[in-house]
Design a protein around this motif. Structure first.
Motif, PDB file in Angstrom:
ATOM      1  N   UNK A  23       0.831  -1.246   0.083  1.00 50.00           N
ATOM      2  CA  UNK A  23      -0.090   0.041  -0.001  1.00 50.00           C
ATOM      3  C   UNK A  23       0.820   1.189   0.020  1.00 50.00           C
ATOM      4  N   UNK A  24       1.831   1.202   0.628  1.00 56.42           N
ATOM      5  CA  UNK A  24       2.866   2.252   0.810  1.00 56.42           C
ATOM      6  C   UNK A  24       4.048   2.697   0.034  1.00 56.42           C
ATOM      7  N   UNK A  25       4.251   1.555  -0.935  1.00 64.61           N
ATOM      8  CA  UNK A  25       5.733   1.710  -1.569  1.00 64.61           C
ATOM      9  C   UNK A  25       5.684   2.808  -2.780  1.00 64.61           C
ATOM     10  N   UNK A  26       4.124   2.905  -3.279  1.00 66.22           N
ATOM     11  CA  UNK A  26       4.172   3.702  -4.763  1.00 66.22           C
ATOM     12  C   UNK A  26       4.400   5.112  -4.228  1.00 66.22           C
ATOM     13  N   UNK A  27       4.167   5.327  -3.289  1.00 63.18           N
ATOM     14  CA  UNK A  27       4.270   6.777  -2.575  1.00 63.18           C
ATOM     15  C   UNK A  27       5.819   7.136  -2.364  1.00 63.18           C
ATOM     16  N   UNK A  28       6.597   6.053  -2.146  1.00 62.22           N
ATOM     17  CA  UNK A  28       8.033   6.255  -1.854  1.00 62.22           C
ATOM     18  C   UNK A  28       8.793   6.559  -3.203  1.00 62.22           C
ATOM     19  N   UNK A  29       8.204   5.868  -4.425  1.00 55.26           N
ATOM     20  CA  UNK A  29       9.214   6.123  -5.626  1.00 55.26           C
ATOM     21  C   UNK A  29       8.758   7.036  -6.441  1.00 55.26           C
ATOM     22  N   UNK A  30       7.561   7.600  -6.335  1.00 57.31           N
ATOM     23  CA  UNK A  30       7.006   8.554  -7.331  1.00 57.31           C
ATOM     24  C   UNK A  30       7.793   9.732  -7.316  1.00 57.31           C
ATOM     25  N   UNK A  31       8.167  10.286  -6.120  1.00 55.47           N
ATOM     26  CA  UNK A  31       8.718  11.510  -6.161  1.00 55.47           C
ATOM     27  C   UNK A  31      10.109  11.398  -6.688  1.00 55.47           C
ATOM     28  N   UNK A  32      10.466  10.280  -7.138  1.00 56.45           N
ATOM     29  CA  UNK A  32      11.860   9.949  -7.967  1.00 56.45           C
ATOM     30  C   UNK A  32      11.609   9.617  -9.359  1.00 56.45           C
ATOM     31  N   UNK A  33      10.393   9.922  -9.618  1.00 57.77           N
ATOM     32  CA  UNK A  33       9.967   9.189 -11.280  1.00 57.77           C
ATOM     33  C   UNK A  33       9.858   7.992 -11.454  1.00 57.77           C
ATOM     34  N   UNK A  34       9.766   7.152 -10.456  1.00 58.18           N
ATOM     35  CA  UNK A  34       9.584   5.815 -10.469  1.00 58.18           C
ATOM     36  C   UNK A  34       8.125   5.177 -10.838  1.00 58.18           C
ATOM     37  N   UNK A  35       8.133   4.002 -11.324  1.00 55.58           N
ATOM     38  CA  UNK A  35       6.935   3.563 -11.785  1.00 55.58           C
ATOM     39  C   UNK A  35       7.068   2.280 -11.940  1.00 55.58           C
ATOM     40  N   UNK A  36       5.903   1.248 -11.550  1.00 54.63           N
ATOM     41  CA  UNK A  36       5.902   0.012 -11.653  1.00 54.63           C
ATOM     42  C   UNK A  36       5.793  -0.342 -13.130  1.00 54.63           C
ATOM     43  N   UNK A  37       6.901  -1.530 -13.549  1.00 54.98           N
ATOM     44  CA  UNK A  37       6.752  -2.143 -14.660  1.00 54.98           C
ATOM     45  C   UNK A  37       6.090  -3.698 -14.888  1.00 54.98           C
ATOM     46  N   UNK A  38       6.610  -4.202 -13.660  1.00 57.59           N
ATOM     47  CA  UNK A  38       6.209  -5.478 -13.196  1.00 57.59           C
ATOM     48  C   UNK A  38       6.006  -5.568 -11.895  1.00 57.59           C
ATOM     49  N   UNK A  39       4.961  -6.152 -11.453  1.00 63.73           N
ATOM     50  CA  UNK A  39       4.514  -6.264  -9.927  1.00 63.73           C
ATOM     51  C   UNK A  39       3.616  -7.425  -9.766  1.00 63.73           C
ATOM     52  N   UNK A  40       3.993  -8.483  -9.204  1.00 63.39           N
ATOM     53  CA  UNK A  40       3.150  -9.504  -8.809  1.00 63.39           C
ATOM     54  C   UNK A  40       2.395 -10.252  -9.948  1.00 63.39           C
ATOM     55  N   UNK A  41       2.863  -9.866 -11.145  1.00 64.43           N
ATOM     56  CA  UNK A  41       2.299 -10.858 -12.201  1.00 64.43           C
ATOM     57  C   UNK A  41       3.067 -12.253 -12.582  1.00 64.43           C
ATOM     58  N   UNK A  42       2.429 -13.206 -12.865  1.00 64.89           N
ATOM     59  CA  UNK A  42       3.005 -14.456 -13.157  1.00 64.89           C
ATOM     60  C   UNK A  42       4.004 -14.378 -14.166  1.00 64.89           C
ATOM     61  N   UNK A  43       5.245 -15.211 -14.095  1.00 63.07           N
ATOM     62  CA  UNK A  43       6.306 -15.058 -15.263  1.00 63.07           C
ATOM     63  C   UNK A  43       6.164 -16.556 -15.450  1.00 63.07           C
ATOM     64  N   UNK A  44       6.926 -16.625 -16.809  1.00 61.70           N
ATOM     65  CA  UNK A  44       7.254 -18.134 -17.313  1.00 61.70           C
ATOM     66  C   UNK A  44       8.630 -18.181 -17.423  1.00 61.70           C
ATOM     67  N   UNK A  45       9.337 -19.317 -16.838  1.00 62.46           N
ATOM     68  CA  UNK A  45      10.675 -19.615 -16.830  1.00 62.46           C
ATOM     69  C   UNK A  45      11.002 -20.278 -17.830  1.00 62.46           C
ATOM     70  N   UNK A  46      11.874 -19.861 -18.964  1.00 60.79           N
ATOM     71  CA  UNK A  46      12.201 -20.362 -20.043  1.00 60.79           C
ATOM     72  C   UNK A  46      13.613 -21.334 -19.759  1.00 60.79           C
ATOM     73  N   UNK A  47      14.538 -20.916 -18.855  1.00 59.72           N
ATOM     74  CA  UNK A  47      15.766 -21.639 -18.982  1.00 59.72           C
ATOM     75  C   UNK A  47      16.166 -21.370 -17.600  1.00 59.72           C
TER      76      UNK A  47
END
Length: 128
Positions: A23-47
């Motif tokens: 709940x709190x993490x977004x407020x910590x990185x937004x002032x530095x121009x941060x944004x989530x690209x991947x967060x809690x989404x499933x991944x596929x391991x290929x190797x």
């Protein structure tokens, strides 16, 4: 040049502190121009193996990513995660635009033994 904070998180068990951290993490990185690209989404391991999850946060540059990581706001909430989730976290700078991997290959070739652009090897610190 963009930079990224990447986390490989393992053994995450549900806990109220984890929910608070999320709940709190977004407020910590937004002032530095941060944004989530991947967060809690499933991944596929290929190797290889990749147990756990991936989090990827983009920043305008490495300075902003470091400033976020060391910020009082993030340092305050980091224990909410680290007490309950094992993982590895790195900061990495992206590649410039445009990026030509052929230049990287050229540098690798130049470092190979016997390549004309490789400095002569020395034997136990003695000149060749």
């Amino acid at each position: 040049m963009p930079a990224y904070a990447m986390a490989h998180l393992r053994d995450a068990a549900p806990h109220p502190e984890i929910a608070e951290y999320i709940e709190r993490i977004t407020a910590t990185f937004e002032p530095y121009g941060g944004r989530f690209l991947v967060h809690g989404t499933p991944h596929e391991t290929l190797e290889g193996s990749w147990p756990g999850g991936v989090v990827l946060i983009a920043f305008p540059g490495l300075a902003e990513a470091r400033a976020w990581w060391h910020s009082p706001a993030y340092r305050e909430i980091a224990p909410l995660r680290s007490r309950h989730i094992e993982g590895d976290i790195i900061l990495v700078e992206g590649v410039p635009t445009p990026y030509d991997p052929a230049r990287t290959a050229q540098a690798v070739r130049a470092g190979l033994p016997g390549h004309p652009d490789t400095p002569a090897d020395t034997d136990a610190g003695q000149p060749a």
